[in-house]
Design an enzyme around this catalytic site. Structure first.
Site, PDB file in Angstrom:
ATOM      1  CE  LYS A   1      -4.323   1.165   2.347  1.00 40.05           C
ATOM      2  NZ  LYS A   1      -5.060   1.013   3.614  1.00 40.05           N
TER       3      LYS A   1
HETATM    4  O1  G3P Z   1      -7.576   2.009   5.375  1.00 44.66           O
HETATM    5  C1  G3P Z   1      -7.929   3.276   4.930  1.00 44.66           C
HETATM    6  C2  G3P Z   1      -9.330   3.745   5.277  1.00 44.66           C
HETATM    7  O2  G3P Z   1     -10.261   2.731   5.102  1.00 44.66           O
HETATM    8  C3  G3P Z   1      -9.440   4.498   6.553  1.00 44.66           C
HETATM    9  O3  G3P Z   1     -10.767   4.754   6.957  1.00 44.66           O
HETATM   10  O4  G3P Z   1     -12.407   5.520   8.641  1.00 44.66           O
HETATM   11  O5  G3P Z   1      -9.954   6.054   8.937  1.00 44.66           O
HETATM   12  O6  G3P Z   1     -11.288   7.192   7.184  1.00 44.66           O
HETATM   13  P1  G3P Z   1     -11.116   5.947   7.985  1.00 44.66           P
END
Ligand code: G3P
Length: 218
Positions: free
Chosen positions: A87
């Site tokens: 990633k």
């Molecule tokens: O892994 C990246 C993403 O899914 C993060 O989500 O909820 O931290 O914006 P969030």
């Protein structure tokens, strides 16, 4: 549409896997820190454990921000297990690293994508997945789902092979809307996956069936 869990919690990953609906896992440095996993050796061990639980792709994020560091780290991460997808953040160095790793046939997931332009660049560089963040756009009063629709349309127009991995999913409607938009993958926190399961009429219906069964058998 593939279902990934967005978590580094081994219990959650196991539980989601046992549901029989899990196609992979995404992690990020925040999720690893939340589980108290620190230090490169522990992080590598943790990725190994995740790969033992699930059969599908497991996204492992680089910490470096410069091109050389990203490709060094990316190659080390890819060595952990064939399931690992490296990633990489959407930056200038990140794009270069994605192209380099694509040429070496190491799959990448281009993360922190918030615009159509960024998604086009990720596909041109050869990212295996692109991760547009729906929830974080919604958080700043911008409709994250519109971005998913635009990317899916553009990738379809030009037959880009990069898969759209909708990230930053916050609630079940995000999942349903992603399915309607034609996203290839959704990566969701465990509680959002289980939220899809529940319906009050299912609970009421089951209660009635069982009550009637008990009446008939008393
Ligand atoms: O892994 C990246 C993403 O899914 C993060 O989500 O909820 O931290 O914006 P969030």
């Amino acid at each position: 549409m593939k279902f990934f869990i967005d978590s580094a919690n081994l219990d959650e990953i196991k539980e989601a896997n046992e549901l029989g609906i899990l196609d992979g896992v995404t992690t990020n440095p925040s999720l690893m820190a939340k589980e108290g996993i620190t230090g490169s050796q522990n992080i590598i061990k943790h990725y190994k454990k995740i790969c033992e639980i699930v059969d599908g792709d497991v996204s492992a994020e680089v910490i470096s921000t410069d091109y050389k560091g990203m490709i060094y780290e990316g190659e080390r991460l890819a060595d952990i297990d064939p399931q690992i997808v490296v990633k990489i953040p959407m930056t200038k160095d990140g794009l270069k690293a994605i192209s380099y790793l694509a040429a070496k046939e190491i799959p990448t997931n281009c993360t922190l994508v918030f615009s159509v332009g960024q998604a086009i660049l990720a596909a041109k560089a050869g990212a295996y997945y692109v991760s547009p963040f729906i929830g974080r756009l919604d958080d700043i009063s911008t409709n994250g789902m519109i971005l998913i629709h635009q990317i899916v349309n553009i990738y379809t127009n030009f037959m880009f092979e990069t898969e759209v991995l909708a990230a930053s999913i916050r609630h079940p409607m995000h999942i349903i809307n992603c399915a309607e938009a034609g996203a290839d993958v959704v990566t969701c926190p465990y509680h959002v996956i289980t939220a899809l399961l529940h319906h009050p009429l299912t609970d009421i219906g089951l209660e009635k069936f069982l009550a009637d069964y008990r009446k008939g058998n008393s």
